[in-house]
Design an enzyme around this catalytic site. Structure first.
Site, PDB file in Angstrom:
ATOM      1  N   GLN A 107      51.026  20.855  42.374  1.00  0.00           N
ATOM      2  CA  GLN A 107      51.446  22.119  42.970  1.00  0.00           C
ATOM      3  C   GLN A 107      51.402  22.059  44.498  1.00  0.00           C
ATOM      4  OE1 GLN A 107      49.408  24.689  39.476  1.00  0.00           O
ATOM      5  NE2 GLN A 107      50.160  25.977  41.109  1.00  0.00           N
TER       6      GLN A 107
ATOM      7  N   ARG B   1      47.464  32.116  37.482  1.00  0.00           N
ATOM      8  CA  ARG B   1      48.481  33.116  37.784  1.00  0.00           C
ATOM      9  C   ARG B   1      47.932  34.281  38.607  1.00  0.00           C
ATOM     10  NH1 ARG B   1      53.891  33.767  34.565  1.00  0.00           N
ATOM     11  NH2 ARG B   1      54.993  34.924  36.144  1.00  0.00           N
ATOM     12  N   CYS B   2      47.136  33.945  39.594  1.00  0.00           N
ATOM     13  CA  CYS B   2      46.680  35.002  40.495  1.00  0.00           C
ATOM     14  C   CYS B   2      46.298  34.333  41.791  1.00  0.00           C
ATOM     15  CB  CYS B   2      45.480  35.749  39.937  1.00  0.00           C
ATOM     16  SG  CYS B   2      43.957  34.809  39.892  1.00  0.00           S
TER      17      CYS B   2
ATOM     18  N   GLU C 243      52.421  36.769  40.563  1.00  0.00           N
ATOM     19  CA  GLU C 243      51.111  36.896  39.948  1.00  0.00           C
ATOM     20  C   GLU C 243      50.709  38.328  39.691  1.00  0.00           C
ATOM     21  OE1 GLU C 243      49.747  32.724  41.662  1.00  0.00           O
ATOM     22  OE2 GLU C 243      49.132  34.427  42.856  1.00  0.00           O
TER      23      GLU C 243
END
Ligand SMILES: Cc1cc2nc3c(=O)[nH]c(=O)nc-3n(C[C@H](O)[C@H](O)[C@H](O)COP(=O)(O)OP(=O)(O)OC[C@H]3O[C@@H](n4cnc5c(N)ncnc54)[C@H](O)[C@@H]3O)c2cc1C
Lengths: 809, 284
Positions: A240, A387-388, A763
């Site tokens: 990522q 996802r945050c 997110e």
């Protein structure tokens, strides 16, 4: 060159710029199976490496015998810590300032830990080789409970205790106990205690945000290829943050950074799982150097769930105080954070608990204090932002539960309690008690719109009737109304306080306009499904007046892309998106000079209009961007260099603060614990909307992962440290079958400091969704005395709640 | 998730299958749809040095429905069951149950024979076949024999079939009366938290026969004769249903797992059985 379209409207539409639901350009290849993922990388003579993993959660390694494995057909080498030690690579630094064993150095600290790396001609031979490696373990006492860890004599990390038994400071200051990692504080302790002690009303609650896992469809993996002739290492991987990986690989291997090329090809979802550095990367690189051949390592599903980067695992204890009328006066939060055997949390270095200090939420809370204790246990390392943004899901879950508990304490409607405590529109920019400066917001408008759309009053009336019917024995189903209002903090971040291992968290964009009026832009981020190739082209289209369809977006190759910190924490749009707009503006500035020259007027006498520069007051006199591009390369213009290129490195002045209002209506079968989501309404305010269709897709995906976490997805351990949920039979990954219909909505409150006012959205739905689903379950039982029950709300835990409330008698 | 090395065979007839089984004993195993066996091999929980694929052996893919019985070949897939209209009218419980097994992809591959032969307590068809009083035809070197489904299951993965025998067909007496297959699961593709198969015959206002079997609540499917008996002669009122549930609870022996603790499973078993009885009765 002719002007292809006439009306201004047509010209705008032709660009497919910001605000357009442009179809995703990525999907043509993904829907046809033509994506190019790491496992699709196949090189001549490529070998395959895989791990011998520990069956025990805590054990000493007495011996490792590789002899039989080396005799297995196709097996070429077996690496152990002893082989890596001379290179100094048997341990590696983690993103959190700790270090982690690459291969077990004398002991193992979690089930599934990497013990030896078998290198073979293919993955089948590697699997047979793994079976043949003989490891002798001596089992040690296992600690899976962080509270017990803080009291136990058992030392998990002997390497962090000095010879004399004293505890040297950790990366984040003094440590209280040999299994303690750090204490991190924000806010004012004494004033908060005082406010709470003197408050009219105080609500207290303890909650456990269980350990779960991002579980991307594609697991982690890499291919390392060391070219001994030119000394170059090429590393393809599910990264990522490819540039950060390049720098880290250079720092730990000693290979000069220009001799390392990191490539993130298509990535099948990341959700935080692919931010960190894993032993597989290091071992593949070493194996390639040793064998002189490319080496591939790809996790299987169980490896992924059991060993690479989990999320959450926060034990949170809260106290919230208010006046009798419900005005909140203070908030106190203590967290015991279970980080597993190594602290490999992926947070900005100065924030060992991420942005947990956003836990005052969307409310004007004058006084607050947060304290987080990080603890070692015999579980896998990680602690990523699933996802945050960093720990924001935990923070928002905490405050949205505390609000509900306070509403119960006050015997007040939870929607009203939120409304009277929201930060008001005119208070922005708002500095929260725990330090953050919220950029913009209009919470009341969003909340009122949400409540009105779902007919909140009507729902409450229906719920009251349902309770009556239940008590009268007419139904065995209860109805829950889940509310959540969240404020995210995304776009890390300003280099003055955000870095990872010293790498500043700016991002970048480099644009080259081709002579015929098309372009390529390269960014320091990397899409994992977010659709960057689609949306960044749209930003540029609006900024430079060339059609999005004529702009190629490229990411993920460190030899070509400008340096950047990658994609996670909803940072791509706030940071790289800003860089894109700024680079576009540089292009435009040069184009303006060229246009003025071509039109034979002064620079100030032309203005930008969609896809061209026009002479002010004489719109029939213009040069299109296409014409300007051609001229930029092919016409000698006095005082102006040929070419049309720009680079921008963007260091954001602040984070962005997207927000949203979610409402869930759920029916619960009291006898079986089965839930049925009847309605889900999600209003998101992510500032300026670049592509509404992609936003909707992101919201659907984020909500689905929120549903998963709230209703069943967990990494559970037994007392011996065995992972009980290591396959998709037990680890809940929702499919179309379990997912309800989502209604999406929006308001637009642009970020005042972002060049295009965009805030990021990927997110938000996860952050806001988890408490919304959980609150719906809890709310269904409120009439019967429920205050709080822990997630995940799977069938048996809901049944247990009902049972304990006496609803089965 | 890589299985240990194995030899792969694809014989064209049953004689070929039996001879390989004869030669390698319990080192050999047949494979039908592979959707239980292959995952176990990949997890290295099943060690199968000699794998015999049944796909090319003919004669096991037919469904034959007559007035008083049904014969389903072992290689008939779960999807074929759902797709077969004659079967749906003769024994609608089969379709209702099959639709609750796994997901469409698995059902295209998974077979009836594999499902009943597997011996996994999570499989849905064994309990279903016990409810329907089916018999399994197996063939071995000594020839063919029929084993009643209610006598087939001994313990988890232990059945009355010998290692050298192949299951070729399932024979079901034409079911009578109302039916229901009720299953609680956590998600699509999951094995049951609790499942109940019920077949009830009604005459006038009262129950003349009832057959009840439960799934995934013991290490074998549970045919609860007493639960069925508790309904016979009653109007299937609340008291009768309670008696049936009590009888069933006496027969099952669930264990704790990720689906929940024992108390929960017993409670849900009761709820599921009640719903199945009520639905079957309403259709009787
Ligand atoms: C994701 C997933 C979800 C599932 N969910 C469910 C579910 O909800 N309910 C359910 O019931 N099942 C479920 N299953 C199992 C599925 O239905 C299997 O297909 C079935 O259990 C076995 O059938 P098969 O044809 O695949 O058998 P195989 O996997 O080929 O074989 C299973 C076993 O039976 C033996 N065998 C197979 N055929 C014969 C034969 N003719 N004679 C003798 N022995 C034989 C094999 O040797 C093996 O030991 C699920 C499977 C998966 C992968």
């Amino acid at each position: 060159m002719k002007d292809e379209v006439d009306s201004r409207e047509d010209r705008v539409a032709n660009l497919k710029g910001m605000g357009c639901s442009r179809k995703r350009v990525e999907d043509a290849r993904f829907t046809q199976g033509k994506g190019n993922y790491v496992d699709d990388v196949k090189l001549d003579g490529m070998l395959f490496g895989d791990f011998v993993r520990s069956p025990y959660a805590h054990a000493r390694i007495k011996s490792i015998d590789t002899e039989a494995a080396l005799k297995v057909k196709g097996v070429l080498a077996v690496l152990t810590a002893k082989d890596l030690e001379p290179l100094g690579l048997h341990w590696m630094p983690t993103l959190a300032g700790d270090k982690q064993m690459v291969l077990a150095d004398g002991k193992v600290l979690f089930q599934g830990q990497e013990v030896a790396f078998v290198v073979a001609e293919d993955r089948y031979a590697a699997a047979d080789g793994i079976e043949a490696v003989e490891v002798e373990y001596e089992e040690l006492e296992v600690i899976v409970d962080p509270f017990k860890a803080m009291e136990s004599d058992v030392v998990l990390r002997e390497d962090l205790v000095a010879e004399d038994g004293s505890l040297p400071d950790g990366a984040h200051g003094p440590r209280k106990h040999h299994n303690h990692i750090f204490t991190w504080e924000a806010g004012d302790k004494e004033p908060t205690e005082e406010v709470i002690a003197n408050a009219e009303v105080v609500a207290e609650e303890s909650m456990y945000y269980h350990r779960t896992h991002p579980c991307p469809l594609e697991t982690c993996g890499c291919v390392a290829s060391m070219d001994k002739v030119n000394g170059k290492l090429t590393l393809w991987g599910t990264f990522q943050a490819p540039h950060a990986i390049r720098t880290v690989v250079s720092l730990i291997s000693g290979i000069e950074e220009h001799n390392i090329r990191v490539i993130s090809p298509d990535i099948g979802g990341g959700f935080g799982n692919k931010v960190g550095a894993y032993p597989g990367y290091v071992c593949s690189v070493v194996a390639s150097i040793v064998t002189g051949k490319p080496v591939k390592w790809i996790e299987d599903r169980m490896d992924n769930l059991m060993t690479t980067a989990f999320a959450r695992d926060y034990w949170m204890k809260g106290r919230i105080s208010a006046t009798k009328e419900g005005k909140i006066t203070g908030l106190h939060c203590h967290v015991t954070a279970d980080h597993g055997g190594f602290d490999a949390c992926a947070d900005p270095t100065k924030f060992p608990a991420g942005f947990m200090n956003i836990c005052t939420g969307s409310y004007d809370i004058p006084t607050a204090f947060l304290e987080v204790d990080g603890v070692y246990t015999n579980k896998a390392p990680g602690g990523v932002s699933y996802r945050c943004s960093f720990r924001v899901t935990e923070a928002v879950y905490f405050i949205e539960r505390m609000i509900e508990v306070l509403a119960i304490e006050l015997n007040m409607d939870a929607a009203e309690l939120r409304r009277i405590n929201f930060i008001k529109k005119e208070q922005f920019p708002y500095t929260a008690a725990l330090g953050w400066e919220y950029d913009s917001g209009d919470y009341h408008t969003a909340w009122d719109k949400a409540l009105k759309t779902v007919d909140y009053e009507g729902l409450r009336a229906e719920q009251a009737q349902r309770v009556e019917d239940f008590k009268a024995g007419k139904t065995r189903s209860l109805m829950g109304i889940g509310l959540s209002f969240f404020t995210e903090i995304v776009g890390a971040g300003p280099v003055k306080n955000c870095d990872i291992l010293g790498l500043g968290m700016f991002d970048s964009c480099e644009i080259r306009i081709h002579p015929t009026g098309s372009a390529i832009a390269r960014l320091g981020t990397i899409s994992q499904g977010q659709g960057h190739a689609t949306t960044f082209a749209q930003i540029l289209a609006s900024e430079i007046g060339l059609p999005a369809d004529s702009i190629t977006i490229e990411e993920g190759d460190t030899d070509t892309a400008p340096y950047g910190l990658g994609t996670y924490g909803s940072r791509s749009t706030p940071v790289a998106g800003a860089a894109t707009a700024m680079a576009g503006r540089k292009i435009r500035a040069k184009a303006q000079m060229i246009a003025a020259y071509l039109l034979e007027v002064h620079d100030d006498d032309v203005e930008f209009d969609v896809d061209r520069f026009v002479v002010k007051g004489a719109p029939e006199r213009f040069k299109t961007m296409k014409e300007i591009a051609f001229a930029a390369y092919n016409q000698a213009i006095p005082g102006i260099e040929p070419g049309l290129e720009a680079v921008s490195y963007y260091d954001p002045p602040n984070m962005t603060y997207p927000f949203g209002a979610y409402i869930c209506v759920m029916d619960i079968d009291v006898d079986t614990g089965v839930t049925d989501i009847r309605r889900f309404y999600a209003l998101d305010d992510c500032g300026t909307r670049i592509n509404p269709m992609i936003i909707e897709g992101q919201v659907h995906g984020g909500l689905t992962e929120a549903l998963a976490v709230a209703l069943g997805q967990e990494i559970a351990y037994d007392d011996m440290g065995n992972v009980k949920t290591g396959t998709l039979m037990d680890f809940f990954l929702p499919t179309a079958w379990e997912v309800p219909n989502y209604e999406t909505d929006y308001t637009v409150t642009p970020s005042p400091h972002h060049p295009i006012g965009a805030k990021g959205v990927g997110e938000s739905p996860h952050v806001g969704g988890v408490p919304c689903f959980s609150n719906a379950v809890q709310d269904a039982f409120r009439a019967f005395g429920n205050r709080h029950t822990n997630m995940p709300h799977d069938h048996w835990r809901i049944w247990k709640t009902a049972n304990e409330l006496g609803l089965h008698d | 998730m890589i299985p240990a090395a194995f030899e792969y065979y694809r014989p064209k007839d049953m004689a070929g299958v039996l001879s390989i089984l004869e030669e390698h004993g319990d080192d050999a195993r047949v494979m039908a749809g592979g959707h239980s066996l292959i995952p176990m091999m990949k997890l290295r929980m099943a060690d199968v040095p000699h794998l015999i694929d049944l796909q090319d052996v003919g004669g096991m893919s037919d469904i034959a429905v007559t007035a008083d019985s049904i014969r389903i070949g072992a290689m008939v897939t779960q999807h074929d069951i759902i797709d077969h209209d004659g079967l749906a009218s003769a024994a609608p419980i089969l379709r209702e149950a099959a639709l609750q097994i796994a997901d469409p992809q698995v059902r295209y591959m998974g077979t009836v024979g594999g499902n009943v032969a597997n011996g996994d307590p999570g499989n849905d068809m064994p309990g279903l076949m016990q409810c329907l009083d089916a018999a399994f035809t197996v063939v071995g070197a000594e020839g063919e024999r029929d084993i009643p489904a209610r006598d087939f299951y001994e313990a988890a993965y232990m059945t009355a079939r010998e290692d050298e025998e192949v299951l070729t067909a399932v024979m079901i007496p034409a079911p009578q009366g109302g039916y229901a297959y009720e299953k609680q699961k956590r998600k699509i593709g999951d094995y049951a938290t609790a499942a109940a198969a019920v077949q009830i015959v009604k005459d006038g206002g009262s129950c003349v026969s009832a057959s009840i079997a439960m799934t995934n609540l013991s290490d074998t499917p549970i045919y609860s004769e007493d639960a069925g008996a508790a309904l016979v002669g009653t109007s299937v009122d609340d008291a009768a249903i309670k008696a049936a549930i009590a009888a069933m609870l006496g027969d099952i022996d669930p264990t704790e797992d990720n689906r929940g603790p024992v108390a929960f499973k017993k409670h849900v078993a009761g709820v599921i059985l009640r719903r199945a009885i009520e639905r079957a009765w309403s259709r009787a």
